[in-house]
Every structure is written in C-alpha cells, then in structure tokens.
Scaffold this motif. Structure first.
Motif, short mmCIF file in Angstrom:
data_model
loop_
_atom_site.label_atom_id
_atom_site.label_comp_id
_atom_site.label_asym_id
_atom_site.label_seq_id
_atom_site.Cartn_x
_atom_site.Cartn_y
_atom_site.Cartn_z
N ARG A 23 -7.45 4.92 22.59
CA ARG A 23 -6.46 6.01 22.68
C ARG A 23 -5.08 5.57 22.17
NH1 ARG A 23 -7.82 11.11 25.02
NH2 ARG A 23 -5.59 11.10 25.40
N HIS A 25 -3.27 2.79 23.12
CA HIS A 25 -2.42 2.11 24.08
C HIS A 25 -2.48 0.60 23.89
CE1 HIS A 25 -1.91 5.95 26.00
NE2 HIS A 25 -3.21 6.06 26.21
N SER A 107 -13.37 7.42 31.32
CA SER A 107 -12.61 8.49 30.65
C SER A 107 -11.66 9.19 31.63
CB SER A 107 -13.57 9.50 30.02
OG SER A 107 -14.40 10.09 31.01
N GLU A 114 -2.79 8.27 31.84
CA GLU A 114 -1.93 8.91 30.84
C GLU A 114 -1.06 9.98 31.48
OE1 GLU A 114 -4.50 8.40 26.72
OE2 GLU A 114 -4.82 10.19 27.94
#
Length: 165
Positions: A23, A25, A107, A114
């Motif tokens: 993602r 990060h 997930s 987030e």
C-alpha cells in the motif's frame, strides 16, 4: 505512513510488512525491545504496531518511550491476549487507539491502521515537534536564569537563614 512493527512472530510480521508495503507505506520491524527502542530514538514513525510481549518481555515501556519521543505516534496493540488486557492498556498508554486480536485479517489491520493515522499530517507532526523543542529551550533558559540568579545575585530573595531562595 511510516510504521514500526514490534512483534516476536516472524511469519506474522512478514505478512504485515508485505501488506503495508504493497500500500506504499514505509515499514520497519523490530524483533527485540532494544532494537525497537533504538529505532524509535533514531527515526520518526506515525504508527507503532506491537504485541504485548516480545521475547518474554513486556512492550509497554517501549510504547511509552515511543509516545514520549514522538507525541504524534499512534499505537495499535495486536495480541493473542487482547481481551484480557484491553482496559488496562488504554489506562496506561495515551497513544493507544486500538487493541486487536492476532486473528484479525491482514487487510482489515491495514485498513484500520490507515484510518487511525490519516488525521495526522506531516505538517502537524512538524508543528508538534517544533512546539516541544521550543518548550524545552524555554525551560532550559528559565533553569539557567534561576540557577544564575540564586547563586550569584546578592539582591535575590533569601530565606530566614541567609540562603538564596
């Protein structure tokens, strides 16, 4: 987001690191308390993802160190013991936003983290760090002024025994 994962199970941390990395990060891992504390002193993180115990040692002191050195940090505890320690951890750790069980799907973990960190912008982090630095500078100046005045100023107030206050 910049995050530090402090967990003893290498398979778990690898899954988390891959998911967060996919993602976009920046992820660092620590498999010991010493490693985590060193990284927290040397680098800036937005999120601390940790287990209650790593290598048989409590991670609470490391999470407290993280929030002291990085007041903006968000902490998320992921542990197999989550239900039994939840209330106590929120009382002890101001940066703690969420306690999850280890069975939480990766997930979901990424989405939760987030969401928890999206409210803190890099500008806010810089402002927090600048305010803290200015506060420390002011405190040091006041301490120096107080020390200098009480030791050498003949006009400084004295207590009943002739000692400077």
């Amino acid at each position: 987001m910049r995050l530090l994962i402090m967990h003893g199970e290498i398979e778990t941390t690898t899954r988390w690191q891959v998911a967060f990395g996919a993602r976009g990060h920046h992820v660092r891992r620590a498999r010991s308390i010493d490693s985590a504390e060193q990284q927290l002193r040397e680098d800036r993180f937005d999120l601390l993802l940790f287990d209650f115990l790593v290598d048989g040692h409590s991670c609470l002191s490391t999470a407290l160190l993280a929030q002291f050195h990085q007041p903006h940090i968000v902490s998320v505890l992921v542990s197999a013991r989550a239900p039994t320690i939840q209330g106590d951890m929120f009382a002890r750790l101001a940066s703690l936003r969420c306690v999850l069980g280890t069975e939480t799907p990766v997930s979901d973990l990424v989405a939760i983290c987030e969401e928890l960190t999206k409210g803190v912008s890099p500008q806010q982090v810089e402002a927090i760090e600048q305010d803290r630095s200015e506060g420390e500078s002011r405190l040091a100046a006041l301490e120096a002024l107080y020390r200098g005045r009480t030791r050498s100023d003949p006009d400084a107030p004295k207590n009943g025994r002739g000692l400077h206050v």
